[in-house]
Structure formats: C-alpha cells, structure tokens
Design a protein around this motif. Structure first.
Motif, PDB file in Angstrom:
ATOM      1  N   ALA A  47      55.981  44.197 -11.436  1.00  0.00           N
ATOM      2  CA  ALA A  47      55.555  43.385 -12.579  1.00  0.00           C
ATOM      3  C   ALA A  47      56.567  43.501 -13.718  1.00  0.00           C
ATOM      4  CB  ALA A  47      54.164  43.826 -13.049  1.00  0.00           C
ATOM      5  N   ARG A  48      57.024  44.708 -13.996  1.00  0.00           N
ATOM      6  CA  ARG A  48      58.035  44.906 -15.045  1.00  0.00           C
ATOM      7  C   ARG A  48      59.319  44.122 -14.728  1.00  0.00           C
ATOM      8  NH1 ARG A  48      57.043  49.122 -18.611  1.00  0.00           N
ATOM      9  NH2 ARG A  48      55.737  50.851 -17.879  1.00  0.00           N
TER      10      ARG A  48
ATOM     11  N   GLU B  55      62.500  37.075 -16.180  1.00  0.00           N
ATOM     12  CA  GLU B  55      62.070  35.810 -16.763  1.00  0.00           C
ATOM     13  C   GLU B  55      62.114  35.815 -18.292  1.00  0.00           C
ATOM     14  OE1 GLU B  55      61.221  33.012 -15.081  1.00  0.00           O
ATOM     15  OE2 GLU B  55      61.709  34.005 -13.177  1.00  0.00           O
ATOM     16  N   GLY B  56      62.381  36.962 -18.901  1.00  0.00           N
ATOM     17  CA  GLY B  56      62.410  37.044 -20.358  1.00  0.00           C
ATOM     18  C   GLY B  56      61.032  36.885 -20.989  1.00  0.00           C
ATOM     19  N   ILE B  57      60.008  37.440 -20.331  1.00  0.00           N
ATOM     20  CA  ILE B  57      58.629  37.324 -20.807  1.00  0.00           C
ATOM     21  C   ILE B  57      58.212  38.633 -21.472  1.00  0.00           C
ATOM     22  CG2 ILE B  57      56.222  36.979 -20.111  1.00  0.00           C
ATOM     23  CD1 ILE B  57      57.317  35.369 -17.707  1.00  0.00           C
ATOM     24  N   ARG B  58      57.621  38.536 -22.632  1.00  0.00           N
ATOM     25  CA  ARG B  58      57.113  39.727 -23.310  1.00  0.00           C
ATOM     26  C   ARG B  58      56.010  40.361 -22.459  1.00  0.00           C
ATOM     27  NH1 ARG B  58      55.032  38.184 -28.992  1.00  0.00           N
ATOM     28  NH2 ARG B  58      54.353  36.294 -27.904  1.00  0.00           N
ATOM     29  N   HIS B  59      56.073  41.683 -22.336  1.00  0.00           N
ATOM     30  CA  HIS B  59      55.220  42.357 -21.348  1.00  0.00           C
ATOM     31  C   HIS B  59      54.758  43.699 -21.887  1.00  0.00           C
ATOM     32  CE1 HIS B  59      54.904  44.375 -17.113  1.00  0.00           C
ATOM     33  NE2 HIS B  59      53.754  43.813 -17.442  1.00  0.00           N
ATOM     34  N   ILE B  60      53.475  43.977 -21.752  1.00  0.00           N
ATOM     35  CA  ILE B  60      52.902  45.278 -22.115  1.00  0.00           C
ATOM     36  C   ILE B  60      52.191  45.850 -20.902  1.00  0.00           C
ATOM     37  CG2 ILE B  60      51.195  46.486 -23.521  1.00  0.00           C
ATOM     38  CD1 ILE B  60      51.650  44.438 -25.710  1.00  0.00           C
ATOM     39  N   VAL B  61      52.517  47.090 -20.557  1.00  0.00           N
ATOM     40  CA  VAL B  61      51.760  47.819 -19.541  1.00  0.00           C
ATOM     41  C   VAL B  61      50.814  48.761 -20.277  1.00  0.00           C
ATOM     42  CG1 VAL B  61      51.836  49.441 -17.620  1.00  0.00           C
ATOM     43  CG2 VAL B  61      53.608  47.678 -17.837  1.00  0.00           C
ATOM     44  N   LYS B  62      49.526  48.526 -20.140  1.00  0.00           N
ATOM     45  CA  LYS B  62      48.512  49.339 -20.800  1.00  0.00           C
ATOM     46  C   LYS B  62      47.917  50.296 -19.776  1.00  0.00           C
ATOM     47  CE  LYS B  62      45.497  50.578 -23.976  1.00  0.00           C
ATOM     48  NZ  LYS B  62      45.892  51.325 -25.173  1.00  0.00           N
ATOM     49  N   ARG B  63      48.019  51.597 -20.049  1.00  0.00           N
ATOM     50  CA  ARG B  63      47.495  52.604 -19.129  1.00  0.00           C
ATOM     51  C   ARG B  63      46.009  52.851 -19.416  1.00  0.00           C
ATOM     52  NH1 ARG B  63      50.872  53.625 -14.776  1.00  0.00           N
ATOM     53  NH2 ARG B  63      52.978  53.166 -15.501  1.00  0.00           N
TER      54      ARG B  63
ATOM     55  N   GLY C  18      47.754  49.567 -15.948  1.00  0.00           N
ATOM     56  CA  GLY C  18      48.224  50.659 -15.111  1.00  0.00           C
ATOM     57  C   GLY C  18      47.137  51.713 -14.987  1.00  0.00           C
ATOM     58  N   SER C  19      46.823  52.125 -13.769  1.00  0.00           N
ATOM     59  CA  SER C  19      45.759  53.108 -13.567  1.00  0.00           C
ATOM     60  C   SER C  19      45.882  53.701 -12.171  1.00  0.00           C
ATOM     61  CB  SER C  19      44.377  52.459 -13.736  1.00  0.00           C
ATOM     62  OG  SER C  19      44.044  51.684 -12.598  1.00  0.00           O
ATOM     63  N   SER C  20      44.991  54.641 -11.869  1.00  0.00           N
ATOM     64  CA  SER C  20      44.975  55.243 -10.533  1.00  0.00           C
ATOM     65  C   SER C  20      44.497  54.266  -9.476  1.00  0.00           C
ATOM     66  CB  SER C  20      44.088  56.495 -10.526  1.00  0.00           C
ATOM     67  OG  SER C  20      42.768  56.188 -10.955  1.00  0.00           O
ATOM     68  N   PHE C  21      43.995  53.107  -9.876  1.00  0.00           N
ATOM     69  CA  PHE C  21      43.583  52.068  -8.930  1.00  0.00           C
ATOM     70  C   PHE C  21      44.746  51.182  -8.500  1.00  0.00           C
ATOM     71  CE2 PHE C  21      38.800  51.567 -10.233  1.00  0.00           C
ATOM     72  CZ  PHE C  21      38.579  52.875  -9.854  1.00  0.00           C
ATOM     73  N   VAL C  22      45.910  51.348  -9.149  1.00  0.00           N
ATOM     74  CA  VAL C  22      47.032  50.429  -8.935  1.00  0.00           C
ATOM     75  C   VAL C  22      48.256  51.204  -8.465  1.00  0.00           C
ATOM     76  CG1 VAL C  22      48.509  48.682 -10.005  1.00  0.00           C
ATOM     77  CG2 VAL C  22      46.144  48.973 -10.808  1.00  0.00           C
TER      78      VAL C  22
ATOM     79  N   SER D 261      48.023  29.355 -26.836  1.00  0.00           N
ATOM     80  CA  SER D 261      48.751  30.624 -26.718  1.00  0.00           C
ATOM     81  C   SER D 261      47.873  31.568 -25.919  1.00  0.00           C
ATOM     82  CB  SER D 261      49.073  31.224 -28.089  1.00  0.00           C
ATOM     83  OG  SER D 261      47.886  31.529 -28.799  1.00  0.00           O
ATOM     84  N   ALA D 262      48.502  32.449 -25.152  1.00  0.00           N
ATOM     85  CA  ALA D 262      47.679  33.233 -24.229  1.00  0.00           C
ATOM     86  C   ALA D 262      48.339  34.542 -23.811  1.00  0.00           C
ATOM     87  CB  ALA D 262      47.370  32.411 -22.973  1.00  0.00           C
ATOM     88  N   ALA D 263      47.474  35.507 -23.473  1.00  0.00           N
ATOM     89  CA  ALA D 263      47.879  36.719 -22.778  1.00  0.00           C
ATOM     90  C   ALA D 263      47.458  36.555 -21.328  1.00  0.00           C
ATOM     91  CB  ALA D 263      47.204  37.938 -23.381  1.00  0.00           C
ATOM     92  N   VAL D 264      48.401  36.698 -20.411  1.00  0.00           N
ATOM     93  CA  VAL D 264      48.105  36.570 -18.984  1.00  0.00           C
ATOM     94  C   VAL D 264      47.870  37.967 -18.412  1.00  0.00           C
ATOM     95  CG1 VAL D 264      48.974  35.843 -16.733  1.00  0.00           C
ATOM     96  CG2 VAL D 264      49.486  34.482 -18.762  1.00  0.00           C
ATOM     97  N   ALA D 265      46.691  38.169 -17.815  1.00  0.00           N
ATOM     98  CA  ALA D 265      46.427  39.420 -17.103  1.00  0.00           C
ATOM     99  C   ALA D 265      47.292  39.404 -15.846  1.00  0.00           C
ATOM    100  CB  ALA D 265      44.949  39.537 -16.757  1.00  0.00           C
ATOM    101  N   PHE D 266      48.318  40.243 -15.828  1.00  0.00           N
ATOM    102  CA  PHE D 266      49.389  40.122 -14.842  1.00  0.00           C
ATOM    103  C   PHE D 266      49.463  41.352 -13.944  1.00  0.00           C
ATOM    104  CE2 PHE D 266      54.164  40.416 -14.088  1.00  0.00           C
ATOM    105  CZ  PHE D 266      54.146  39.526 -13.041  1.00  0.00           C
ATOM    106  N   SER D 267      49.079  41.157 -12.675  1.00  0.00           N
ATOM    107  CA  SER D 267      49.140  42.244 -11.701  1.00  0.00           C
ATOM    108  C   SER D 267      50.442  42.245 -10.909  1.00  0.00           C
ATOM    109  CB  SER D 267      47.970  42.130 -10.725  1.00  0.00           C
ATOM    110  OG  SER D 267      48.125  40.968  -9.910  1.00  0.00           O
ATOM    111  N   GLY D 268      51.157  41.118 -10.920  1.00  0.00           N
ATOM    112  CA  GLY D 268      52.345  40.984 -10.084  1.00  0.00           C
ATOM    113  C   GLY D 268      52.052  40.380  -8.736  1.00  0.00           C
ATOM    114  N   GLY D 269      50.783  39.996  -8.487  1.00  0.00           N
ATOM    115  CA  GLY D 269      50.409  39.369  -7.229  1.00  0.00           C
ATOM    116  C   GLY D 269      50.708  37.879  -7.214  1.00  0.00           C
TER     117      GLY D 269
END
Length: 273
Positions: free
Chosen positions: A65-66, A72-80, A53-57, A21-29
């Motif tokens: 990414a959202r 795809e029906g993937i659970r997703h969290i955007v952390k600021r 999410g930050s001033s770098f992105v 099981s895993a959390a994927v660090a997802f930038s959308g690239g």
C-alpha cells in the motif's frame, strides 16, 4: 472496455465528483486500489489514502500500500490499531467484523475531518452482497460511502477496469483479514494470528496464489484452488509444508477437499440457522 463498463466507470467518477473530497480506506487490494486510483484521477489533491495497520493485516500488505501511494503521488497515512483491545474482539464473536469496522472507521472519520475531507469511502462492491458481512452495518451507521457499489460495479468488472488502467492489482488474489481464518468463538491472540500469517507465507513462497489457511484449534485446514490440489499432493511438497506448519505451531495439517472458497467459516453458521 465494454459499453456497460464505460457507463459504470462514468457513474463512479460522477459519484466521486459529487462527494468532492474523500479519504479512501485503502488496504492495497483489488477494490480499494482501483477506487483510490480513480478517486485520485478525479479529485487530485482532494483525496487521501488511510490504511489500517494491525495484527489482522500482514505487513506485506502495508508495504504494498505504501509503495503504490508513493508511485502515484497520493497522500497516505498508515494508522496503527491495537485491534485486540477493541471491546469483544478477542473473543471472536459472530459480529467481530462489525465491532472492528466500527472502531476503525470511526477513527478514519475523525481523521478525515481533521484533514477537511468531506467523506470516508471504501471498496465495497456488488459482489459483497452475497455473503455474511456484518461490517457493512458499521459502515452504514457511520455514513461511510461505497462508490463502487453505488456505481453498480462487481469484482470482475473492477478487475477488467483495473487492467485497462494498468494497475498491478488487476489479477491480485483476494485476501480477507487474518481474523477470518478462525472459527467464531475461538480466542484471538497475537501469537495465533502470527502463526496463521506465517503458514500462509509458506504457501505464497511455494507459488500458490489464491488460498486460505483456516485455524481450528491446533489444526490447520488448507483451502487451495481445485487446480492446485494435485500439485500440493506431491509427496515432497506435502511433506515440506507439513513440517513447516508444525514448526510454526500446528499439531495437525489437513487439506480441504472442497477447495478454496471465500467465507467458508460462515458455512457452519448457515447450517445451524
């Protein structure tokens, strides 16, 4: 799909199955989208996507990414993250990427534990071995897994497999975080980051796909693909871009005759070494 690519895809799936099981660090690239798609195919509900999410992105990357996760029906969290408050980041030292990655992935690891996920994984691949990437040290220290690298996949193979899977990112240009547009040692501020982002939006809207706008004080250095340079030099476009950049806040606008290349801000480090 070639036999070698099939073999590496099999290795990737086996690696993800082993993680469980895993959390994927997802930038959308390109890389993280491919990794997330395969991880979701293999692990189903045992995978989540975490986006920083930050001033770098650029916000367009967060929106893309959202949208992908929704489709795809993937659970997703955007952390600021307030990245400029991370110790030392504002001064833009040569280990900026290390400091930033450590802080972000330390938080991602805590979030993964809260959601009972066994690991955090990222999209590092074999081609990332060829440049100065201090962020890799942070990932190693935090125990972050890089399944694409473990499977022996490089960027072109990832693009090819992404095309086979019908992913819209298969030919997406590569874009690093906005902080990579600055000379090491130049102070980073929200206003400067916004100016670089706005300048790159100008080029995007005029049909350029792979490029960088590097900031040197109040000078903008544009890197384009060699085949795009002649189009940029047409009098009307050149004048329009220059005027827009000056409105954004740059005093001088230049074109790099060597053209686009990843990590060009590291070249001066190599010269001094």
């Amino acid at each position: 799909m070639t036999g070698i690519m099939q073999e590496k895809l099999g290795r990737l799936k086996a690696c993800l199955e082993e993680i469980g099981s895993a959390a994927v660090a997802f930038s959308g690239g390109v890389d993280s989208t491919f990794l997330l798609k395969v991880a979701h195919d293999v692990l189903g509900e045992r995978v989540m996507a975490f986006t920083a999410g930050s001033s770098f992105v650029p916000e367009r990357d967060i929106a893309e990414a959202r949208a992908f996760c929704e489709r795809e029906g993937i659970r997703h969290i955007v952390k600021r993250f307030d990245v400029l408050s991370i110790d030392g980041i504002r001064q833009n030292p040569q280990d900026r990427c290390y400091r930033c990655k450590y802080a972000l992935f330390h938080q991602f690891r805590s979030m993964a534990e809260e959601h009972h996920l066994a690991a955090v994984v990222d999209g590092t691949n074999l081609d990332d071995d060829g440049d100065y990437r201090p962020g890799r040290k942070a990932l190693k220290e935090l125990g972050i897994r890089s399944p694409l690298h473990e499977a022996g996949l490089g960027k072109q193979e990832i693009r090819g497999l992404s095309r086979e899977l019908g992913l819209p990112t298969w030919d997406k240009p590569s874009f690093a975080c906005l902080a990579s547009r600055f000379v090491y040692g130049e102070e980073l501020t929200g206003e400067k980051l916004r100016q670089v982002n706005d300048a790159e939006e100008v080029l995007l809207r005029r049909g350029f796909r792979q490029f960088r706008v590097r900031r040197h004080g109040d000078l903008a250095r544009i890197e384009l693909l060699p085949e795009d340079i002649s189009r940029f030099l047409s009098e009307d476009l050149r004048a329009e871009v220059t005027e827009r950049f000056r409105r954004i806040g740059f005093s001088y606008v230049t074109l790099d005759l060597l053209g686009y290349r990843s990590g060009s801000m590291n070249e001066t480090m190599e010269e001094k070494a």
